[in-house]
Design a protein around this motif. Sequence first.
Motif, PDB file in Angstrom:
ATOM      1  N   GLY A 195      26.320  -3.817   9.350  1.00  0.00           N
ATOM      2  CA  GLY A 195      27.440  -4.029  10.265  1.00  0.00           C
ATOM      3  C   GLY A 195      28.261  -5.261   9.948  1.00  0.00           C
ATOM      4  O   GLY A 195      29.458  -5.314  10.231  1.00  0.00           O
ATOM      5  N   TRP A 196      27.618  -6.249   9.317  1.00  0.00           N
ATOM      6  CA  TRP A 196      28.312  -7.517   9.032  1.00  0.00           C
ATOM      7  C   TRP A 196      27.623  -8.209   7.865  1.00  0.00           C
ATOM      8  O   TRP A 196      26.393  -8.135   7.726  1.00  0.00           O
ATOM      9  CB  TRP A 196      28.269  -8.434  10.253  1.00  0.00           C
ATOM     10  N   GLN A 197      28.410  -8.889   7.041  1.00  0.00           N
ATOM     11  CA  GLN A 197      27.872  -9.803   6.038  1.00  0.00           C
ATOM     12  C   GLN A 197      28.686 -11.098   6.062  1.00  0.00           C
ATOM     13  O   GLN A 197      29.922 -11.058   6.210  1.00  0.00           O
ATOM     14  CB  GLN A 197      27.932  -9.206   4.629  1.00  0.00           C
ATOM     15  N   PHE A 198      27.999 -12.232   5.906  1.00  0.00           N
ATOM     16  CA  PHE A 198      28.669 -13.520   5.763  1.00  0.00           C
ATOM     17  C   PHE A 198      28.991 -13.721   4.287  1.00  0.00           C
ATOM     18  O   PHE A 198      28.079 -13.791   3.454  1.00  0.00           O
ATOM     19  CB  PHE A 198      27.773 -14.664   6.258  1.00  0.00           C
ATOM     20  N   LYS A 199      30.259 -13.795   3.964  1.00  0.00           N
ATOM     21  CA  LYS A 199      30.619 -13.973   2.561  1.00  0.00           C
ATOM     22  C   LYS A 199      30.193 -15.361   2.108  1.00  0.00           C
ATOM     23  O   LYS A 199      30.471 -16.365   2.747  1.00  0.00           O
ATOM     24  CB  LYS A 199      32.116 -13.783   2.336  1.00  0.00           C
ATOM     25  N   GLY A 200      29.504 -15.390   0.977  1.00  0.00           N
ATOM     26  CA  GLY A 200      28.925 -16.621   0.472  1.00  0.00           C
ATOM     27  C   GLY A 200      27.410 -16.550   0.439  1.00  0.00           C
ATOM     28  O   GLY A 200      26.770 -17.322  -0.264  1.00  0.00           O
ATOM     29  N   MET A 201      26.844 -15.600   1.193  1.00  0.00           N
ATOM     30  CA  MET A 201      25.404 -15.357   1.129  1.00  0.00           C
ATOM     31  C   MET A 201      25.111 -14.350   0.018  1.00  0.00           C
ATOM     32  O   MET A 201      23.982 -13.895  -0.133  1.00  0.00           O
ATOM     33  CB  MET A 201      24.913 -14.773   2.463  1.00  0.00           C
ATOM     34  N   ASP A 202      26.143 -13.984  -0.758  1.00  0.00           N
ATOM     35  CA  ASP A 202      26.050 -12.805  -1.598  1.00  0.00           C
ATOM     36  C   ASP A 202      26.656 -12.996  -2.972  1.00  0.00           C
ATOM     37  O   ASP A 202      26.075 -13.616  -3.840  1.00  0.00           O
ATOM     38  CB  ASP A 202      26.741 -11.640  -0.869  1.00  0.00           C
ATOM     39  N   ASP A 203      27.870 -12.474  -3.175  1.00  0.00           N
ATOM     40  CA  ASP A 203      28.463 -12.357  -4.498  1.00  0.00           C
ATOM     41  C   ASP A 203      29.301 -13.555  -4.909  1.00  0.00           C
ATOM     42  O   ASP A 203      29.798 -13.615  -6.022  1.00  0.00           O
ATOM     43  CB  ASP A 203      29.331 -11.095  -4.568  1.00  0.00           C
ATOM     44  N   HIS A 204      29.513 -14.478  -4.034  1.00  0.00           N
ATOM     45  CA  HIS A 204      30.446 -15.572  -4.312  1.00  0.00           C
ATOM     46  C   HIS A 204      29.966 -16.779  -3.514  1.00  0.00           C
ATOM     47  O   HIS A 204      30.440 -17.048  -2.421  1.00  0.00           O
ATOM     48  CB  HIS A 204      31.862 -15.153  -3.892  1.00  0.00           C
ATOM     49  N   LEU A 205      28.999 -17.487  -4.074  1.00  0.00           N
ATOM     50  CA  LEU A 205      28.303 -18.538  -3.332  1.00  0.00           C
ATOM     51  C   LEU A 205      29.255 -19.588  -2.787  1.00  0.00           C
ATOM     52  O   LEU A 205      29.066 -20.086  -1.669  1.00  0.00           O
ATOM     53  CB  LEU A 205      27.246 -19.202  -4.225  1.00  0.00           C
ATOM     54  N   ASN A 206      30.301 -19.931  -3.542  1.00  0.00           N
ATOM     55  CA  ASN A 206      31.229 -20.956  -3.077  1.00  0.00           C
ATOM     56  C   ASN A 206      31.913 -20.549  -1.771  1.00  0.00           C
ATOM     57  O   ASN A 206      32.372 -21.397  -1.015  1.00  0.00           O
ATOM     58  CB  ASN A 206      32.275 -21.247  -4.155  1.00  0.00           C
ATOM     59  N   ALA A 207      31.957 -19.244  -1.507  1.00  0.00           N
ATOM     60  CA  ALA A 207      32.614 -18.756  -0.293  1.00  0.00           C
ATOM     61  C   ALA A 207      31.857 -19.143   0.969  1.00  0.00           C
ATOM     62  O   ALA A 207      32.409 -19.034   2.069  1.00  0.00           O
ATOM     63  CB  ALA A 207      32.774 -17.238  -0.347  1.00  0.00           C
ATOM     64  N   ILE A 208      30.598 -19.596   0.847  1.00  0.00           N
ATOM     65  CA  ILE A 208      29.889 -20.012   2.047  1.00  0.00           C
ATOM     66  C   ILE A 208      30.569 -21.223   2.679  1.00  0.00           C
ATOM     67  O   ILE A 208      30.447 -21.457   3.887  1.00  0.00           O
ATOM     68  CB  ILE A 208      28.399 -20.332   1.751  1.00  0.00           C
ATOM     69  N   ASN A 209      31.328 -21.979   1.899  1.00  0.00           N
ATOM     70  CA  ASN A 209      31.978 -23.169   2.451  1.00  0.00           C
ATOM     71  C   ASN A 209      33.044 -22.831   3.490  1.00  0.00           C
ATOM     72  O   ASN A 209      32.956 -23.297   4.629  1.00  0.00           O
ATOM     73  CB  ASN A 209      32.531 -24.032   1.319  1.00  0.00           C
ATOM     74  N   SER A 405      23.854 -24.848  -0.802  1.00  0.00           N
ATOM     75  CA  SER A 405      22.396 -24.699  -0.799  1.00  0.00           C
ATOM     76  C   SER A 405      21.826 -24.732   0.615  1.00  0.00           C
ATOM     77  O   SER A 405      21.062 -23.846   1.014  1.00  0.00           O
ATOM     78  CB  SER A 405      21.749 -25.790  -1.661  1.00  0.00           C
ATOM     79  N   ASP A 406      22.211 -25.721   1.403  1.00  0.00           N
ATOM     80  CA  ASP A 406      21.564 -25.929   2.698  1.00  0.00           C
ATOM     81  C   ASP A 406      21.994 -24.919   3.754  1.00  0.00           C
ATOM     82  O   ASP A 406      21.170 -24.502   4.583  1.00  0.00           O
ATOM     83  CB  ASP A 406      21.824 -27.351   3.192  1.00  0.00           C
ATOM     84  N   VAL A 407      23.267 -24.538   3.770  1.00  0.00           N
ATOM     85  CA  VAL A 407      23.688 -23.529   4.748  1.00  0.00           C
ATOM     86  C   VAL A 407      23.015 -22.196   4.451  1.00  0.00           C
ATOM     87  O   VAL A 407      22.469 -21.537   5.345  1.00  0.00           O
ATOM     88  CB  VAL A 407      25.220 -23.376   4.771  1.00  0.00           C
ATOM     89  N   VAL A 408      23.023 -21.806   3.187  1.00  0.00           N
ATOM     90  CA  VAL A 408      22.398 -20.529   2.819  1.00  0.00           C
ATOM     91  C   VAL A 408      20.909 -20.536   3.176  1.00  0.00           C
ATOM     92  O   VAL A 408      20.390 -19.578   3.751  1.00  0.00           O
ATOM     93  CB  VAL A 408      22.619 -20.232   1.320  1.00  0.00           C
ATOM     94  N   ALA A 409      20.229 -21.636   2.859  1.00  0.00           N
ATOM     95  CA  ALA A 409      18.792 -21.723   3.151  1.00  0.00           C
ATOM     96  C   ALA A 409      18.525 -21.718   4.652  1.00  0.00           C
ATOM     97  O   ALA A 409      17.535 -21.139   5.118  1.00  0.00           O
ATOM     98  CB  ALA A 409      18.202 -22.967   2.509  1.00  0.00           C
ATOM     99  N   GLY A 410      19.386 -22.373   5.425  1.00  0.00           N
ATOM    100  CA  GLY A 410      19.205 -22.387   6.869  1.00  0.00           C
ATOM    101  C   GLY A 410      19.479 -21.038   7.500  1.00  0.00           C
ATOM    102  O   GLY A 410      18.771 -20.606   8.415  1.00  0.00           O
ATOM    103  N   VAL A 411      20.503 -20.341   6.987  1.00  0.00           N
ATOM    104  CA  VAL A 411      20.875 -19.048   7.562  1.00  0.00           C
ATOM    105  C   VAL A 411      19.869 -17.962   7.197  1.00  0.00           C
ATOM    106  O   VAL A 411      19.529 -17.108   8.024  1.00  0.00           O
ATOM    107  CB  VAL A 411      22.303 -18.662   7.124  1.00  0.00           C
ATOM    108  N   ASP A 412      19.362 -17.980   5.954  1.00  0.00           N
ATOM    109  CA  ASP A 412      18.421 -16.913   5.583  1.00  0.00           C
ATOM    110  C   ASP A 412      16.974 -17.218   5.971  1.00  0.00           C
ATOM    111  O   ASP A 412      16.064 -16.432   5.720  1.00  0.00           O
ATOM    112  CB  ASP A 412      18.529 -16.557   4.096  1.00  0.00           C
TER     113      ASP A 412
END
Length: 435
Positions: A195-209, A405-412
């Motif tokens: 239903g939803w994906q956060f861009k940056g957790m996936d194909d384009h890591l810089n997009a997590i910013n 690194s830290d946002v992705v690790a905290g979210v997953d």
Amino acid sequence: MAHLPHRLMAAALAATSALGVSACSPDPAHRPTGRTTITFWTMPFWIGRPDNLKHLVEDFNASQGSIDVRLTVLDWQTGRETIKKAVMSGQGPDIWLANNGLELDLLSAGRLAPLDSLGYTADDLGRFRPLVKVNEYQGRLYGAPLYFDVDVLLYRKDILQKYGFTEAPRTWEELKSTAAAITAKSAAAGKKVSGWQFKGMDDHLNAINPTWESFLCQAGGSLTSPDFKTSTQNTEAGRTAMNYMKSFYTDKVSTTGTSALGGFIEGDVAMFSFYQSAISDIAAGNEKTRGKWAVAPMPVGPRSGCSAVGGHSLVARAGLADPGAAGTFMRWLSSPSTSAQFMEFHGIFPYDTAKVPRETKVVVDSFYNTDPSWAAIMTQFERNTPDLLLQDRHGFGARWEAQKSDVVAGVDGRTPVDQALRGIDEKVGRELNGG
């Protein structure tokens, strides 16, 4: 002018990296004498059609007889750092493409020329939209915006309608419940759709910013204290934003490793958010996406519906021998008539349309009137202030690396939320305090 492209954003980045550093203007041996030479370095912001940059420069060089612009195109992966190192060493170009918000190191070191020293008048500067303040430093403007970007909600109309939703979600609560229902119902039907994906957790890591900064902003958070001296993500607002994002994975609404953009095009992801320039990537899906998707403003969080702001500007090196020549080219390339053409790839027009020539306003209005995406984009644009981007300028390098690194690790769920936020503040704090 011809040569107008459709932007191919993230999917084209790898292809454009092969450009390397390439001179795209005519052979210097055939240049007329008695002209001021201006060097211009840029990344191919008309991604997928880099020749359009060459055509722009050729059009300018042919339009007058006293200035000769020499164009160099750099790849997106290394271009920004190449430019910064060259400028700081005194060997850089006269003019270059910069992120809106500009770099504090270059501003504080006096490496950039204020626009009013390049021939920009008060009338020139007064025509920009108020968000131009993202390029201010100590009361003066240093960057002429070509266009702005903002995070928007992109959603598959066909998928939402299939599972009983006729409108895009308007709040965090609606986003979560809509996404959860789509994920559960599609799985029960035998073909799971996220239903939803956060861009940056996936194909384009810089997009997590920009993704993270949008949700942090909506929770009422900030990147720094008002004096820019303290990183302020480990706060109640930061915990609210990260716990909300984490809940999509904890509750199995979203799954790690699924591409937001790629999944959206393939019909495996119903919704994601990113800069509106992703529209061209989606449109490039052709029959996979044609008529099946739409754009909406970001779902409103506990405090607001703001989002990350991006885009690009032109800046010039301080101390040029002929600042007027540099200003002439910058005013041409960032003029209302030229900037209107960047709306072809959904760059947000940086001028107040009440302050531009009538013929330019007609062009701008034609984009607004023929593409329904623009209503949502401009609604989102008007929600934003310069604050977040001005904060982002301070500790930028450390912050963007830490958040990846830290946002992705905290979210997953690999790192506790408090620890992830503390890690960001510690890393950014060292840069804010000079070490």
